[in-house]
Enzyme design. Structure first.
Site, short mmCIF file in Angstrom:
data_model
loop_
_atom_site.label_atom_id
_atom_site.label_comp_id
_atom_site.label_asym_id
_atom_site.label_seq_id
_atom_site.Cartn_x
_atom_site.Cartn_y
_atom_site.Cartn_z
N TYR A 162 -6.34 15.93 -10.47
CA TYR A 162 -5.53 15.21 -11.46
C TYR A 162 -4.41 16.11 -11.97
O TYR A 162 -3.24 15.70 -12.05
CB TYR A 162 -6.42 14.75 -12.61
CG TYR A 162 -5.73 13.86 -13.61
CD1 TYR A 162 -5.79 12.48 -13.49
CD2 TYR A 162 -5.02 14.40 -14.69
CE1 TYR A 162 -5.15 11.65 -14.40
CE2 TYR A 162 -4.38 13.57 -15.61
CZ TYR A 162 -4.45 12.21 -15.47
OH TYR A 162 -3.82 11.40 -16.37
N LYS A 197 -0.20 15.63 -11.64
CA LYS A 197 0.69 15.49 -12.79
C LYS A 197 1.66 16.66 -12.90
O LYS A 197 2.86 16.46 -13.18
CB LYS A 197 -0.13 15.36 -14.07
CG LYS A 197 -0.97 14.08 -14.14
CD LYS A 197 -0.12 12.84 -13.89
CE LYS A 197 -0.92 11.55 -13.99
NZ LYS A 197 -0.11 10.35 -13.65
N ASP A 228 0.86 -1.17 0.00
CA ASP A 228 0.00 0.00 0.00
C ASP A 228 0.90 1.23 0.00
O ASP A 228 1.59 1.50 0.99
CB ASP A 228 -0.90 -0.01 1.23
CG ASP A 228 -1.85 1.17 1.29
OD1 ASP A 228 -1.72 2.09 0.46
OD2 ASP A 228 -2.72 1.18 2.18
#
Length: 280
Positions: free
Chosen positions: A156, A160, A60
């Site tokens: 998102y 990135k 994990d």
């Protein structure tokens, strides 16, 4: 062909699993991580069947202690690490693609900043001493066009864009070493899940679109070729479009097509960070 040891995080399915298969076909020892033992076991078996050595490791990537233990085991069992591929990410795909603004979507979309950006940092933190000791090494952080254009919203995009800047700063710290750090932007991926969609779910429009998707193995081929490139340190600190690197290296996808760059549609990873000559 001399092959090495690679770790692909988040490789139980999707892009990571395809990258692992690509390295398996080149004879690498491939450590793969994920949270599902069953999926990891199957992925490792694919690597081994292709001629490599697949090693499944349940991990994990929200658990820093578990990540540290992973690298302790790689050091103990293999004694080296040639390539780290930071691919693990908490992508809630169905919610990401829903219409609406960020405050209208589930809050858990922000998990990608934790598992996807922070987890990349933690993996790199533990990997770097071993990469330096091994020498001639490569660290790859999977990014995307969302770093420079609107794609799936701010969580998102932040993950990135943060990945690209993190990569740049890591390369600055690694400048005196023989380790290259590179961010890579794959295209749209024809994952196993998409390939196995029932025929009744495939409209003609979707079939036409999927023809242009990249296989996940394609990204793995590019990473392997970049690692072997004697000029790989010249790429360190930069983000690169996989399709453009493939053209430079003369790599085609498994079906013979040459995937295209989407820089005209979604933007490009131009050099937008500055290496200071002095620090104030």
């Amino acid at each position: 062909m001399n092959s090495g040891v690679v770790l692909v995080t988040g490789a139980s399915k999707g892009l990571g699993r395809g990258i692992a298969r690509a390295f398996g076909s080149k004879g690498f020892t491939v450590y793969i991580t994920g949270r599902s033992q069953a999926e990891l076991t199957a992925a490792a078996a694919e690597v081994t069947e292709l001629g490599g050595r697949g090693i499944a490791h349940v991990c994990d990537h929200e658990n820093d202690s578990a990540v540290e233990q992973l690298f302790n085991e790689i050091r103990s069992n293999s004694g080296r690490l040639d390539i780290l591929v930071n691919n693990a990410a908490a992508v809630h795909a169905q919610d990401l693609s829903k219409p609406g603004a960020y405050w209208q979507k589930p809050l858990h979309l922000v998990d990608m900043i934790n598992v996807g950006l922070r987890s990349n940092y933690v993996a790199a933190y533990h990997a770097t001493p071993l990469l330096i000791e091994t020498g001639g090494s490569l660290m790859v952080h999977i990014s995307f066009y969302g770093a420079v254009s609107y794609f799936h919203g701010p969580a998102y995009g932040a993950a990135k864009a943060g990945t690209d800047k993190m990569n740049f700063d890591m390369a600055c710290d690694l400048a005196e070493s023989d380790v290259a750090s590179v961010a890579l932007w794959p295209g749209l991926i024809l994952s196993d899940e998409l390939k196995n969609l029932p025929e009744e779910h495939l409209t003609e429009e979707l079939k036409a679109r999927l023809m242009h998707f990249e296989s996940p193995e394609f990204t793995g081929q590019i990473i392997e070729r970049l690692w072997r490139d004697p000029e790989r340190l010249n790429y360190s600190g930069s983000a690169h479009v996989c399709a453009e690197l493939a053209q430079r290296y003369g790599i085609a996808d498994s079906d013979g097509k040459q995937p295209v760059s989407y820089r005209e549609v979604w933007g490009a990873p131009e050099n937008r960070f500055i290496k200071p000559k002095t620090f104030v």
